[in-house]
Design a protein around this motif. Sequence first.
Motif, short mmCIF file in Angstrom:
data_model
loop_
_atom_site.label_atom_id
_atom_site.label_comp_id
_atom_site.label_asym_id
_atom_site.label_seq_id
_atom_site.Cartn_x
_atom_site.Cartn_y
_atom_site.Cartn_z
N LEU A 287 0.87 -1.25 0.09
CA LEU A 287 0.19 -0.01 0.02
C LEU A 287 0.76 1.31 0.12
O LEU A 287 0.33 2.52 -0.32
CB LEU A 287 -0.80 -0.06 1.30
N ASP A 288 2.14 1.33 0.27
CA ASP A 288 3.13 2.27 0.22
C ASP A 288 3.74 2.32 -0.90
O ASP A 288 4.99 2.95 -1.11
CB ASP A 288 4.12 2.28 1.52
N THR A 289 3.36 1.41 -2.02
CA THR A 289 4.30 1.75 -3.39
C THR A 289 3.18 2.24 -4.52
O THR A 289 1.98 2.36 -4.23
CB THR A 289 4.62 0.22 -3.51
N HIS A 290 3.58 2.20 -5.51
CA HIS A 290 2.88 2.52 -7.01
C HIS A 290 1.88 1.36 -7.16
O HIS A 290 0.94 1.50 -8.08
CB HIS A 290 3.66 2.86 -7.93
N ALA A 291 1.97 0.26 -6.68
CA ALA A 291 1.07 -0.86 -6.77
C ALA A 291 -0.05 -0.95 -5.57
O ALA A 291 -0.72 -1.58 -5.36
CB ALA A 291 1.51 -2.18 -6.66
N ASP A 292 -0.37 0.44 -4.98
CA ASP A 292 -1.31 0.44 -3.88
C ASP A 292 -2.70 0.12 -4.33
O ASP A 292 -3.49 -0.71 -3.68
CB ASP A 292 -1.35 1.81 -3.26
N ASP A 293 -3.14 0.38 -5.62
CA ASP A 293 -4.35 0.00 -6.04
C ASP A 293 -4.41 -1.39 -6.18
O ASP A 293 -5.54 -2.10 -5.81
CB ASP A 293 -4.58 0.67 -7.55
#
Length: 698
Positions: free
Chosen positions: A572-578
């Motif tokens: 959730l703290d990365t660009h893959a949070d979605d």
Amino acid sequence: MINGIDNVDWESMGHAYGPASDVPGWLRGMVSADPAVRDEAFSGFYSAAHHQGDVYPCTAASLPFLFEMADSPVTPDRGSVIELLLSIGQECLDMDPEGVYFTPDGTESRAHVDALAVIGERAEVFVRWVTDPDEEVRRPAIECLGLFLADSARALEVLRSLLPGSGMVQELFVVRAVATVALRDAAVHGAAVGWLEELAGATAQVPEVRLAALVHRARCTPGELGDAVVPAAVGLIREIAPEETGGDDDAPCRARVELDVAAGTEPSPGVPPQVAAAFEDLERHGRVHAPTTSLLEAFHTVLDDRVLERTAVLTGQLCSADPGVRYDAIRMATELIGQWRGDHSGLVVLIAGCLDPGDSYTSAAAAEALGALVPVSEPAREALAGYVEAARAEHGPGVWAARERLVRRAHQEAVRALACLGDLRALDCVLEALDGGADAWRAVQVAGHLGEAAGDLTPRLSKLLAEVDFSDASQSMSANALVSALRELGDPGSAPVLASAVAAAVREEQWHTAASALKALASFGPEAAFALDVVRPLADAQDVTARAAATAALWELEGDAAGVVPKLVELLDTHADDEAAAALGRIGPAAAPALPRLRKMLTAGYEWPRVYAATALWDIGGDPEAPAVVETLLTAWAENDSTSNHVLACLNRMGTAARPALPRVREELTLLRRSGRFRSIPNDEELLAACRTVTSRL
């Protein structure tokens, strides 16, 4: 010729996307006797000094030399020089006259103001050029006169004097230029509008010119668009007849057909066929087949959200006796249906009526349009099936790979459109393409829509995926298309080849493809559990995209919430949070440890993380989270309507807890313009269906 060109300090002008010092070379090349040198020079100038329409100091400094070239009788291609002047001037008019712009190297520039000043000082020359013996000089000069001559009354007088005795095409340019003068100067607006109104009613004029006058009068007085304008326009469209061509009604499109055939070269080595085809499509979609096309496009712009009136105009266009008018109407109708909601079945049927085995060129455009209009192209289903069967009957079962390029393209587009409707009558052609190899990538793109035939398609697609060389980056598009098709088909029989594709893609660091294959594996759930040895190590992959896909896949394959939830929370703290939030939502209440972090995401500055967090909160926490979820979803929807599909999917799952959103959902059903993700037809139709479900439930 081009006096003083060497005395300009071009480098001090700043450069565009090529060295400014190259500009004088391009200017000299424009007057070369060699057509190839001229072509290269014009292309070079556009790249170096007018890149994508931009205006730089070196562009403004070039204008005196361009005027000199255009005025010299020895310049070989004066029309193209004036076209360049027109392009530069139009771009300047579209820019803020008080604004300061910047060149690519960061230098402040007001070159657009300087350029307009130069054009204005020399605008008198356009009066002479509009009567030049060379038609290629006159046409752009007419537009320039309407735009740039400061004395509007004189411009109007000169333009009106040009009409008698001109050819029809030039008359269309004159009428448009008169409207341009009227729109830029209120002092002559009344006189210009009166002339246009008189011309529209002049029965001695050809219908194209009367239509032009009618449309441009509407442009000049959009607030006075009465009920009679559209019927009058439709009547004039019906009067337009094909040019006299010795009985060959298709001749107006003949040059375009020949161009399409000539463009059919094999792509260069290393260029994915999808990319080569995209450039061909770009060239094809920019063609114009009738003199009235730009005029009718302007009319549709004036009509804007008057969908019923625009539909009436397009009906007239699609029923025109002129094949060029019909052809260009296909694109305009596609744009209308793609942008506006409503019952478009009548237009779809008329587009389907352009599927003519005797005219492959137009049939290809019609079939391509119907493919783009799925699912609202349903009324064309039988026409598409009939066209596909007729082609197979006439050219044999191998028509997918027919030598005649136009026949092949028209057949392929019809098969693809039929397949996108899920019609199994396209199956034999798709299988032939996959087995034969010719343009197989086109069949792969639509194979996933034929889920009922997964037993036939899965082995073939799996074989093609197994043959992909992942060390060749140019094959990545094909690999991703195959993975997507297998995922859509939903046959677990493809899981082994997908697992192999994951391993191969990771080995070559093709992370995007690896992630796509992981998501496809995940869609099969426990039936793909044999692949856990491939998937589990990737949950710690350095690449975030692959790590997120692998972690989500672990849950789907083995259902161990305790093992994956901590990893998803970290994501959730990365660009893959979605993707991480979506996976947590699928896990449901067992992902409760993620709730604090998801609640924090509701304050994100960007709407998409908030939407994914809100939907996950509902799926995990349920009713206690409902007030915050609904508020977040409605706010994000208001900020960015591309989120609407995700918002409605969640509201639909929420049942009665979504009641506070009901007014906004009802409002959506009253809107005319399409919405949804990417504003695409399928997403908008899905959105409308979800809105109806929510309103009926609540």
